[in-house]
Design a protein around this motif. Structure first.
Motif, PDB file in Angstrom:
ATOM      1  N   ALA A 245       0.763  -1.045   0.156  1.00  0.00           N
ATOM      2  CA  ALA A 245      -0.217   0.054   0.439  1.00  0.00           C
ATOM      3  C   ALA A 245       1.079   1.207   0.285  1.00  0.00           C
ATOM      4  O   ALA A 245       0.410   2.405  -0.222  1.00  0.00           O
ATOM      5  CB  ALA A 245      -0.663  -0.282   0.922  1.00  0.00           C
ATOM      6  N   SER A 246       1.712   1.568   0.718  1.00  0.00           N
ATOM      7  CA  SER A 246       2.709   2.291   0.953  1.00  0.00           C
ATOM      8  C   SER A 246       3.686   2.562  -0.290  1.00  0.00           C
ATOM      9  O   SER A 246       3.479   3.947  -1.590  1.00  0.00           O
ATOM     10  CB  SER A 246       3.803   1.765   2.007  1.00  0.00           C
ATOM     11  OG  SER A 246       4.559   1.343   1.592  1.00  0.00           O
ATOM     12  N   GLY A 247       3.526   0.907  -1.255  1.00  0.00           N
ATOM     13  CA  GLY A 247       4.937   1.627  -2.905  1.00  0.00           C
ATOM     14  C   GLY A 247       3.298   2.041  -3.637  1.00  0.00           C
ATOM     15  O   GLY A 247       3.605   3.241  -4.539  1.00  0.00           O
ATOM     16  N   ARG A 248       2.134   1.792  -3.741  1.00  0.00           N
ATOM     17  CA  ARG A 248       1.659   2.424  -4.469  1.00  0.00           C
ATOM     18  C   ARG A 248       0.641   3.396  -4.110  1.00  0.00           C
ATOM     19  O   ARG A 248      -0.077   4.018  -4.760  1.00  0.00           O
ATOM     20  CB  ARG A 248       0.292   1.197  -4.423  1.00  0.00           C
ATOM     21  CG  ARG A 248       0.301  -0.507  -4.942  1.00  0.00           C
ATOM     22  CD  ARG A 248      -0.690  -0.825  -5.731  1.00  0.00           C
ATOM     23  NE  ARG A 248      -2.509   0.187  -6.668  1.00  0.00           N
ATOM     24  CZ  ARG A 248      -1.673   0.535  -7.977  1.00  0.00           C
ATOM     25  NH1 ARG A 248      -0.597   0.154  -8.562  1.00  0.00           N
ATOM     26  NH2 ARG A 248      -2.656   0.703  -8.203  1.00  0.00           N
ATOM     27  N   ALA A 249       1.133   4.003  -2.938  1.00  0.00           N
ATOM     28  CA  ALA A 249       0.864   5.517  -2.674  1.00  0.00           C
ATOM     29  C   ALA A 249       1.216   6.642  -3.760  1.00  0.00           C
ATOM     30  O   ALA A 249       2.746   6.857  -3.975  1.00  0.00           O
ATOM     31  CB  ALA A 249       0.817   6.032  -1.195  1.00  0.00           C
ATOM     32  N   GLY A 250       0.381   6.958  -4.610  1.00  0.00           N
ATOM     33  CA  GLY A 250       0.612   7.665  -5.800  1.00  0.00           C
ATOM     34  C   GLY A 250       0.576   7.541  -6.842  1.00  0.00           C
ATOM     35  O   GLY A 250       0.599   7.828  -7.883  1.00  0.00           O
ATOM     36  N   VAL A 251       0.486   5.868  -7.670  1.00  0.00           N
ATOM     37  CA  VAL A 251       0.335   5.316  -8.585  1.00  0.00           C
ATOM     38  C   VAL A 251      -0.708   5.721  -9.212  1.00  0.00           C
ATOM     39  O   VAL A 251      -2.393   5.217  -8.467  1.00  0.00           O
ATOM     40  CB  VAL A 251       0.729   4.220  -8.223  1.00  0.00           C
ATOM     41  CG1 VAL A 251       0.851   2.941  -9.668  1.00  0.00           C
ATOM     42  CG2 VAL A 251       1.827   3.568  -7.520  1.00  0.00           C
ATOM     43  N   PRO A 252      -1.416   6.242 -10.395  1.00  0.00           N
ATOM     44  CA  PRO A 252      -2.259   6.510 -11.126  1.00  0.00           C
ATOM     45  C   PRO A 252      -3.035   5.911 -11.706  1.00  0.00           C
ATOM     46  O   PRO A 252      -3.774   5.751 -12.130  1.00  0.00           O
ATOM     47  CB  PRO A 252      -1.497   7.822 -11.649  1.00  0.00           C
ATOM     48  CG  PRO A 252      -0.699   6.768 -12.261  1.00  0.00           C
ATOM     49  CD  PRO A 252       0.079   6.843 -10.840  1.00  0.00           C
ATOM     50  N   ILE A 253      -2.429   4.634 -11.961  1.00  0.00           N
ATOM     51  CA  ILE A 253      -3.332   3.317 -13.179  1.00  0.00           C
ATOM     52  C   ILE A 253      -2.791   2.357 -11.979  1.00  0.00           C
ATOM     53  O   ILE A 253      -2.490   2.308 -11.208  1.00  0.00           O
ATOM     54  CB  ILE A 253      -2.323   3.056 -14.109  1.00  0.00           C
ATOM     55  CG1 ILE A 253      -0.851   2.725 -13.132  1.00  0.00           C
ATOM     56  CG2 ILE A 253      -1.983   4.356 -14.907  1.00  0.00           C
ATOM     57  CD1 ILE A 253      -0.136   1.901 -14.724  1.00  0.00           C
ATOM     58  N   ASN A 303       4.561   0.973  -9.320  1.00  0.00           N
ATOM     59  CA  ASN A 303       5.060  -0.169  -8.031  1.00  0.00           C
ATOM     60  C   ASN A 303       6.299  -0.394  -7.946  1.00  0.00           C
ATOM     61  O   ASN A 303       6.216  -1.281  -8.915  1.00  0.00           O
ATOM     62  CB  ASN A 303       4.049  -0.346  -7.120  1.00  0.00           C
ATOM     63  CG  ASN A 303       4.170  -1.025  -5.726  1.00  0.00           C
ATOM     64  OD1 ASN A 303       5.198  -0.711  -5.073  1.00  0.00           O
ATOM     65  ND2 ASN A 303       3.326  -2.103  -5.500  1.00  0.00           N
ATOM     66  N   PRO A 304       7.165  -0.410  -6.775  1.00  0.00           N
ATOM     67  CA  PRO A 304       8.767  -0.990  -6.724  1.00  0.00           C
ATOM     68  C   PRO A 304       8.255  -2.246  -6.513  1.00  0.00           C
ATOM     69  O   PRO A 304       9.257  -3.266  -7.467  1.00  0.00           O
ATOM     70  CB  PRO A 304       9.529  -0.903  -5.188  1.00  0.00           C
ATOM     71  CG  PRO A 304       8.381   0.459  -5.254  1.00  0.00           C
ATOM     72  CD  PRO A 304       7.671   0.683  -5.529  1.00  0.00           C
ATOM     73  N   ILE A 305       7.380  -3.406  -6.163  1.00  0.00           N
ATOM     74  CA  ILE A 305       6.673  -4.070  -6.258  1.00  0.00           C
ATOM     75  C   ILE A 305       6.559  -4.999  -7.673  1.00  0.00           C
ATOM     76  O   ILE A 305       7.523  -5.986  -7.564  1.00  0.00           O
ATOM     77  CB  ILE A 305       6.017  -5.016  -4.691  1.00  0.00           C
ATOM     78  CG1 ILE A 305       6.031  -3.949  -3.676  1.00  0.00           C
ATOM     79  CG2 ILE A 305       5.610  -6.872  -4.851  1.00  0.00           C
ATOM     80  CD1 ILE A 305       5.377  -4.668  -2.872  1.00  0.00           C
ATOM     81  N   THR A 306       6.421  -3.971  -8.195  1.00  0.00           N
ATOM     82  CA  THR A 306       6.146  -4.541  -9.455  1.00  0.00           C
ATOM     83  C   THR A 306       6.676  -4.569 -10.510  1.00  0.00           C
ATOM     84  O   THR A 306       6.950  -5.254 -11.075  1.00  0.00           O
ATOM     85  CB  THR A 306       4.759  -3.586  -9.923  1.00  0.00           C
ATOM     86  OG1 THR A 306       3.982  -3.187  -9.431  1.00  0.00           O
ATOM     87  CG2 THR A 306       4.300  -4.019 -11.397  1.00  0.00           C
TER      88      THR A 306
END
Length: 454
Positions: A245-253, A303-306
């Motif tokens: 969730a912290s990594g996806r913060a701010g990811v628009p897609i 996301n970095p995990i992606t």
């Protein structure tokens, strides 16, 4: 011919078409007035590269020879390994303009004659202007032309071609192509390498299991990641879910678009690496991955995990030995990701069922694609997921219907079923196979020998 022209490759010919064809191939024609036949000298000389290590199938332990573009040199490599009178070669010419020489190779007494005739009929039915490579022939003679999975195996290794013929398959060689075609082909053989057999069976089985794991990883890991993130986040452990969730913060897609974008970027980078010169390609692959991945993460686009998931998936696809099979997995990864993004784990299972249903429907020259698993064949299963010891596989795989199924002699099987012998064992009287090992011999000249002391 008998007294003046001393050459081993001379013959008489009276057909104008055959004389012209021999002339076009670079041979010498001698016409003598008053004779209805001409002399054909086979002195064709074409520059060719030397036999070298195959580029697409490198091994750590095994032969270092690979096929080249010369058909005669390739046949000599096969003959070098098959010094038997049962080795057969059927020669054909394919292509209206190129008249490409094609050789169908098999072992008489092992290969099914019906298979040999079927392959020969399919090749002779090809009517095209040019055959520039064996890949042209493959596209004409395969069973299902719309399937992403290859139904004919190609190889640059003579030892691999010989091993296929010893199992009852046939091999096609085309003049001008360094790749041989092996038919029929089943799914399991695209993930087997020479090292599975040159190494001990425990190491070979472990390497094969790792390849199968990487195959599953490369095909379904991105889809599983998309399904879990988008539909079933409750299955993720709490600490890991907070990191995501912290990594996806701010990811628009959405996650599915994120994965598809990175997959397309990796495929473009991989294709560019292949087409670039060898000196530049390695540097581009490393720099490109680092720059694109780091820039995309810092820009908040992915996301970095992606990035980690896509990198692991790409590495898993590299573990597939066969290039054409790896391409099939890379193609199928995209629709499975889309299904997972639309329906979650249900879409993932639906995609898996569709792929398995398609594989089960495939055949290669009448051989089911998933044999020896479906339908089951006990002898073939010994060399599928794991490789049993060579002395535990006395029969050839039954799915190819070999005429002679015995691969090992009965004496060899009987010896390996007994306890191992140690000729250096000093225990007097140790017997095996009606022989005595380690018994000290009498030496009358040496009073200090063990026998005389006793």
């Amino acid at each position: 011919m008998n007294e003046v022209l001393f050459r081993p490759d001379i013959k008489l010919e009276d057909q104008i078409a055959d004389i012209l064809q021999a002339l076009m191939e670079g041979n010498t024609i001698v016409l003598i007035e008053g004779l209805s036949e001409s002399f054909l000298f086979g002195n064709r000389n074409v520059e060719k590269r030397s036999i070298d290590n195959p580029d697409t199938e490198r091994v750590i332990r095994g032969p270092r020879e690979g096929f080249i573009e010369s058909l005669q040199s390739n046949l000599a490599l096969l003959r070098y390994r098959l010094q038997t009178t049962d080795f057969r070669i059927k020669s054909m010419k394919v292509g209206r303009l190129t008249k490409t020489n094609v050789a169908l190779c098999y072992i008489e007494g092992i290969a099914d004659p019906r298979l040999v005739e079927e392959v020969k009929d399919r090749v002779e039915a090809i009517d095209i202007d040019s055959i520039a490579d064996s890949g042209y022939i493959e596209q004409f003679i395969e069973d299902n032309h719309m399937s992403p999975f290859p139904q004919i195996q190609n190889t640059e290794r003579p030892d691999k071609a010989v091993s296929a013929m010893l199992e009852g398959k046939v091999v096609l060689l085309s003049d001008g192509s360094p790749f041989a075609l092996i038919a029929p082909a089943v799914f399991a053989q695209f993930f087997q390498t020479v090292e599975d057999y040159t190494e001990r069976f425990i190491m070979g089985s472990l390497l094969r299991l790792l390849r199968i794991l990487s195959l599953t990883f490369a095909l379904f890991f991105p889809s599983f990641y998309v399904a879990i993130i988008a539909f079933n986040p409750e299955l993720i452990p709490t600490d890991f879910a907070m990191a995501i969730a912290s990594g996806r913060a701010g990811v628009p897609i959405p996650t599915v678009m994120e994965v598809l974008f990175m997959e397309v970027a990796m495929e473009v980078l991989r294709e560019a690496t292949v087409r670039l010169p060898q000196q530049v390609g390695g540097a581009l692959s490393i720099v490109g991955v680092l720059v694109i991945g780091q820039a995309a993460v810092e820009a908040g686009f992915v996301n970095p995990i992606t990035v980690v998931v896509i990198a692991l998936t790409t590495i898993g696809s590299f573990a597939t030995p066969a290039y054409n099979a790896a391409i099939a997995l890379r193609m199928l990864r995209f629709p499975v990701v889309i299904l997972s993004g639309m329906f979650g784990l249900i879409g993932l299972m639906f995609g898996f069922i569709l792929i398995m249903n398609h594989i089960l429907s495939l055949k290669s020259f009448g051989v089911p694609y998933l044999t020896p698993v479906v339908p089951g064949d006990f002898q073939g299963m010994k060399d599928t997921v794991i490789r049993m010891p060579l002395w535990k596989m006395p029969k050839r795989p039954g799915q190819f219907h070999p005429k002679n199924q015995d691969r090992l002699g009965e004496d060899v099987i009987a010896e390996f079923n007994q306890e191992p012998s140690n000729p250096l064992d000093l225990q007097a009287g140790y017997k095996r196979w009606d022989k005595t090992n380690g018994v000290s011999q009498k030496d009358n000249n040496d009073p200090n020998s063990d026998y005389n002391r006793k």
